[in-house]
Write a protein that holds these residues in place. Sequence first.
Motif, PDB file in Angstrom:
ATOM      1  N   ASP A 284      -5.942  -4.076   4.420  1.00 53.81           N
ATOM      2  CA  ASP A 284      -5.179  -3.483   5.461  1.00 53.81           C
ATOM      3  C   ASP A 284      -5.438  -4.066   6.689  1.00 53.81           C
ATOM      4  O   ASP A 284      -4.480  -4.279   7.607  1.00 53.81           O
ATOM      5  CB  ASP A 284      -4.899  -1.790   5.310  1.00 53.81           C
TER       6      ASP A 284
ATOM      7  N   TYR B 200      -2.058  -5.238  -4.743  1.00 53.14           N
ATOM      8  CA  TYR B 200      -2.459  -3.839  -5.065  1.00 53.14           C
ATOM      9  C   TYR B 200      -1.562  -3.508  -6.181  1.00 53.14           C
ATOM     10  O   TYR B 200      -0.494  -3.844  -6.343  1.00 53.14           O
ATOM     11  CB  TYR B 200      -1.917  -2.880  -3.784  1.00 53.14           C
TER      12      TYR B 200
ATOM     13  N   HIS C 153       0.925  -1.158  -0.047  1.00 49.90           N
ATOM     14  CA  HIS C 153      -0.116   0.155   0.072  1.00 49.90           C
ATOM     15  C   HIS C 153       0.863   1.056  -0.114  1.00 49.90           C
ATOM     16  O   HIS C 153       0.545   2.305  -0.602  1.00 49.90           O
ATOM     17  CB  HIS C 153      -0.953  -0.078   1.219  1.00 49.90           C
TER      18      HIS C 153
ATOM     19  N   ARG D   7      -8.708  -1.926  -0.473  1.00 52.30           N
ATOM     20  CA  ARG D   7      -7.660  -1.586   0.273  1.00 52.30           C
ATOM     21  C   ARG D   7      -7.687  -1.524   1.779  1.00 52.30           C
ATOM     22  O   ARG D   7      -6.875  -2.102   2.385  1.00 52.30           O
ATOM     23  CB  ARG D   7      -6.834  -0.466  -0.345  1.00 52.30           C
TER      24      ARG D   7
END
Lengths: 417, 242
Positions: free
Chosen positions: A102, A154, A76, A98
């Motif tokens: 996370d 990602y 990220h 995301r």
Amino acid sequence: MQEIRNYTMNFGPQHPAAHGVLRLVLEMDGETIVRADPHVGLLHRGTEKLAEAKPFNQSIGYMDRLDYVSMMCNEHAYVRAIETLLGIEAPERAQYIRTMFDEITRILNHLMWIGSNALDLGAMAVFLYAFREREELMDVYEAVSGARMHATYYRPGGVYRDLPGKMSQYRESPWHKGNDLKRLNAWREGSMLDFLEAFTADFPSKVDEYEELLTNNRIWKQRTVGIGVISPELAQQWGMTGAMIRGSGVAWDLRKKQPYAKYAEMDFDIPVGVNGDCYDRYLVRVEEMRQSNRIIQQCIAWLRANPGPVMVENFKVAPPRREAMKEDMEALIHHFKLFTEGYGVPAGETYCAVEAPKGEFGCYLVSDGANKPFRVHLRAPGFAHLSSIDPIVRGHMLADVVAMIGTYDLVFGEVDR
Amino acid sequence: MSETQTNSLAERLSARFGDTLKISVARTEVTAEVAAADLIAVATALRDEAAFRFGELVDLCGVDYLGYGQTEWDTETVSGTGFSRGVEGEAMGRFKWADRPRDVSQPRRFAAVIHLLSIENNQRLRLRVFGEDDSLPVVPSVTGVWAGSNWFEREAFDLYGIIFEGHPDLRRILTDYGFVGHPFRKDFPLIGNVEVRYDPEQKRVVYEPVSIEPRVLVPRVIRDDADLLQAKAEAADNWREN
């Protein structure tokens, strides 16, 4: 009378409590630490230099291998740095994905931490409990990316693909059959989000189980209360972030203070400690697991209601769909250029940080306009934390060094890079 | 950090430090370039004064600006030699330790880049300090201001050979005991200089020159595409030129 002198002891790199490859040279006065000199770098792979020699996208996989228990958070930071320089923003759905991953990563990391820290301090069972839940979340990683750990999920401009509509199931085998098989597959009938929803509904009770084993455990408290006390001033002096500084009572969390992805829309609390000892940091991390669980639930609800693209429609950065590539010549050209040469990133520099499970994971990216980064520097929280070990363990006993290493939550993939 | 916050930080910095700092703002990030001689005074003020309160040094790293903006593939004109255009560059993936470029003249190659964070004011600042002499880049150590810079400075010394004057314990940190060279410099080959193996005859670990060949799969390219030029103009980020 016999004369007693200080002696020097070598701790690690082959020591189970050294969390990988830490070599600690300890100067001891009896059982008391007089000076601690950590030798790191045994796992140095030159990630930053390797990244300078490759197109931007090819280094995403290296990020997983830095802090290899919080993979997607590392990605990220890197992806966000590229996006900042490119001036693009991922679609909203990708931002929610995301945010969700996370937090899944945070739980994965904290489970690993609680298990190994307890193991270091003599509690075997917690490790087994924690790995039971880690397994479920690893399956979620696998469902979206095909890999249990090193996901490379990602991408600049979004995430590689949308969430799968089907969760993989256990097949019948000599080890899993009958009611056992039914139990294992109970959550796996529907989509990945269904599975995750069932997991999040159940997870708080699992956290209760870990707490049952540790929070009021007399031995656990004897080993952690009052050990490794870090004052807020000391924490700032040594560049501490994450649970290390929150354990000392400073409510500093990038997710709240400098929100990225969709954290501004999330409802969650920041736990802080009072005394700044190992026990407070334990409590902070346990509470963070519960808060992460809340965030995941909010993301699931949004993701269910809002389908949409997960990647920008900018073919200079993100490849066109495979079907389009087969039919459209322009799409084919974009595809070819992206995979042979990559994309150029406008000249400039940026520092992008995310609140990784261990603290602030930052990526300082300098580009001169080329298709490869000119300089990538990765700011690893563990590196800053470990550097403070000497002033903190001075005067403690040898066994407390193990408690301190555990509470730092070290992973040498990121410390040594 | 919001736009107004960044601007006010840049204004406060120039009001307080004047010509000592060369300030540039790109997107929402403030960068201040400071001369090595002024670093300690500026750093102490940034830490202690109420307007700044940068209590935490988040990151410090070295940068080697050798070869900045250089490419291996000319994209302006078309030549008849095809992909071979790409193999004539001097990027670090293309030479061995013995063939490394010795005479590298680029003024002010090495810089230490410091990232500061103020928890009280919730703002960030980037400081850049160039080492004046490229054969021996020296930068004052800020360990006296932020204790946490200790290891970061050791790392920059190890990887780039930047000397931090006044550092209490400037040893190598990431590379092997007895390592030769500063591996992140742009004139240090990507494949490295030595490899290690266990020799069963001598019954010990031996160091030998690397046996792998350097190679680059994707040449380094800077394209002045229309959208990149536009992005460049929009960013208005010309910190390297001014």
